[in-house]
Design a protein around this motif. Structure first.
Motif, PDB file in Angstrom:
ATOM      1  N   LYS A  62       0.822  -1.205   0.000  1.00 57.69           N
ATOM      2  CA  LYS A  62       0.000   0.000   0.000  1.00 57.69           C
ATOM      3  C   LYS A  62       0.857   1.257   0.000  1.00 57.69           C
ATOM      4  CE  LYS A  62      -1.531   1.811   3.710  1.00 57.69           C
ATOM      5  NZ  LYS A  62      -2.261   2.250   4.899  1.00 57.69           N
ATOM      6  N   CYS A  63       0.352   2.239  -0.708  1.00 51.87           N
ATOM      7  CA  CYS A  63       0.951   3.564  -0.685  1.00 51.87           C
ATOM      8  C   CYS A  63       0.004   4.415   0.150  1.00 51.87           C
ATOM      9  CB  CYS A  63       1.037   4.146  -2.088  1.00 51.87           C
ATOM     10  SG  CYS A  63       1.800   3.036  -3.289  1.00 51.87           S
ATOM     11  N   GLU A 107     -10.949   4.871   3.268  1.00 52.55           N
ATOM     12  CA  GLU A 107     -10.374   5.599   2.138  1.00 52.55           C
ATOM     13  C   GLU A 107     -10.698   4.851   0.846  1.00 52.55           C
ATOM     14  OE1 GLU A 107      -6.154   5.432   2.977  1.00 52.55           O
ATOM     15  OE2 GLU A 107      -6.316   7.297   4.107  1.00 52.55           O
ATOM     16  N   GLU A 109      -9.690   3.810  -2.812  1.00 53.88           N
ATOM     17  CA  GLU A 109      -8.380   3.695  -3.453  1.00 53.88           C
ATOM     18  C   GLU A 109      -8.446   2.973  -4.805  1.00 53.88           C
ATOM     19  OE1 GLU A 109      -5.079   2.858  -1.047  1.00 53.88           O
ATOM     20  OE2 GLU A 109      -5.968   3.742   0.750  1.00 53.88           O
ATOM     21  N   GLU A 140      -9.825   1.054   1.638  1.00 49.98           N
ATOM     22  CA  GLU A 140      -8.960   0.685   2.751  1.00 49.98           C
ATOM     23  C   GLU A 140      -9.571   1.187   4.054  1.00 49.98           C
ATOM     24  OE1 GLU A 140      -4.991   2.337   3.230  1.00 49.98           O
ATOM     25  OE2 GLU A 140      -4.458   0.654   4.520  1.00 49.98           O
ATOM     26  N   ILE A 142      -8.280   2.192   7.511  1.00 51.52           N
ATOM     27  CA  ILE A 142      -7.066   2.438   8.298  1.00 51.52           C
ATOM     28  C   ILE A 142      -7.446   2.553   9.768  1.00 51.52           C
ATOM     29  CG2 ILE A 142      -5.634   3.456   6.500  1.00 51.52           C
ATOM     30  CD1 ILE A 142      -6.466   6.226   7.599  1.00 51.52           C
ATOM     31  N   GLY A 233      -3.426   4.525  -2.635  1.00 59.52           N
ATOM     32  CA  GLY A 233      -3.639   5.594  -1.644  1.00 59.52           C
ATOM     33  C   GLY A 233      -4.998   6.258  -1.807  1.00 59.52           C
ATOM     34  N   GLY A 234      -5.507   6.753  -0.693  1.00 58.82           N
ATOM     35  CA  GLY A 234      -6.831   7.379  -0.689  1.00 58.82           C
ATOM     36  C   GLY A 234      -6.877   8.583  -1.615  1.00 58.82           C
TER      37      GLY A 234
HETATM   38 MG    MG Z   1      -4.738   4.139   2.366  1.00 60.40          MG
END
Ligand code: MG
Ligand code: 0L1
Length: 262
Positions: A62-63, A107, A109, A140, A142, A233-234
């Motif tokens: 994951k980024c 998020e 993604e 995602e 988090i 990434g989000g």
């Molecule tokens: Mg994320």
């Protein structure tokens, strides 16, 4: 001076205990202010090794903090990288148990699956575009192990970039059928739109997040093997959730990913 191996192992155990017991902790740089970037990633790698030794497979990378909205929300200005494990995956539409988590946020993604190996340093976006097998939408979840999501970047790297749960849903598409920069995403909570953005929110192009990941991996002596799933990434800021909430992330051309919190 770098942290010694015993301290690295102890901090990985400390952060994993926080995850397993769903109890927050203070950021680790409070007790280890001289910790450096290498220490932070060594702790994350020790965390990954603990999970893998237990039979929990790493199923993706994951980024994080790849959009301005996320960087602004968390007060940082650099992306970060982590991993996701098989036990973190939930099916599209599934319920995620809030009692297992501390203070989750979601998020939306864009996720990229690769078909050829990628190796840095000097990885270029054209190489990533050529290496894309297909694109899938994801959400995602988090869940920073740090109290009130208060941390600095080194602490968050050690904590595997707050990785907790994820859902891949919708439908997969070939990259050449999509414009990943203009691909729109609408994030809904309980039927209300709470955030929206386009793929370009992620470093100008979601593939640029993969470039950054590949070049980061090179600095750790690793490459990105064919068949890797990368969460880029989000696209928007992260949205806090509680028991009873339902989430739908609607991706242009890729369908909808949904999940509930119970
Ligand atoms: Mg994320
Ligand atoms: O996936 C992410 O963008 C999370 C990065 C870590 C910071 C946070 O917990 O928001």
């Amino acid at each position: 001076m770098p942290l010694d191996n015993a301290t690295i192992q102890a901090l990985a155990e400390h952060l994993e205990n926080a995850e397993h017991t769903a109890r927050d902790v203070t950021k680790i740089t409070d007790d280890h202010p001289s910790m450096d970037w290498d220490d932070a990633y060594r702790i994350q790698e020790a965390l990954q090794a603990r999970k893998e030794a237990r039979g929990q497979k790493t199923v993706g990378l994951k980024c994080g903090l790849t959009s301005r909205a996320k960087m602004k929300q968390m007060g940082v200005d650099l992306p970060c990288f982590g991993f996701v494990s098989d036990y973190m995956a939930s099916a599209d539409g599934a319920e995620i148990k809030i009692a297992e988590l501390i203070h989750p946020k979601v998020e939306a993604e864009i996720c990229i699956v690769t078909k050829t190996d990628l190796r840095g340093p000097g990885c270029h976006i054209a190489q990533v575009l050529a290496a894309i097998d297909f694109v899938v939408p994801g959400v995602e979840v988090i869940d920073s192990r740090y109290r009130d999501f208060k941390f600095d970047l080194k602490s968050v790297l050690a904590d595997n970039t707050s990785a907790s749960r994820f859902v891949i849903g919708g439908r997969s598409r070939q990259a050449d059928e999509l414009d990943l920069r203009t691909l729109g995403v609408v994030l809904e909570k309980n039927g209300e739109i709470v955030a929206m953005a386009a793929g370009a929110a992620v470093m100008g192009h979601p593939a640029a997040a993969v470039v950054a990941l590949v070049n980061h991996l090179a600095s750790r002596g690793r490459d990105l093997p064919a068949g890797s799933m990368v969460m880029t990434g989000g696209v928007t800021e992260a949205i806090a959730v509680k028991a009873g909430d339902s989430i739908a992330a609607r991706f242009q051309d890729l369908g909808t990913v949904s999940l509930r919190f119970g």
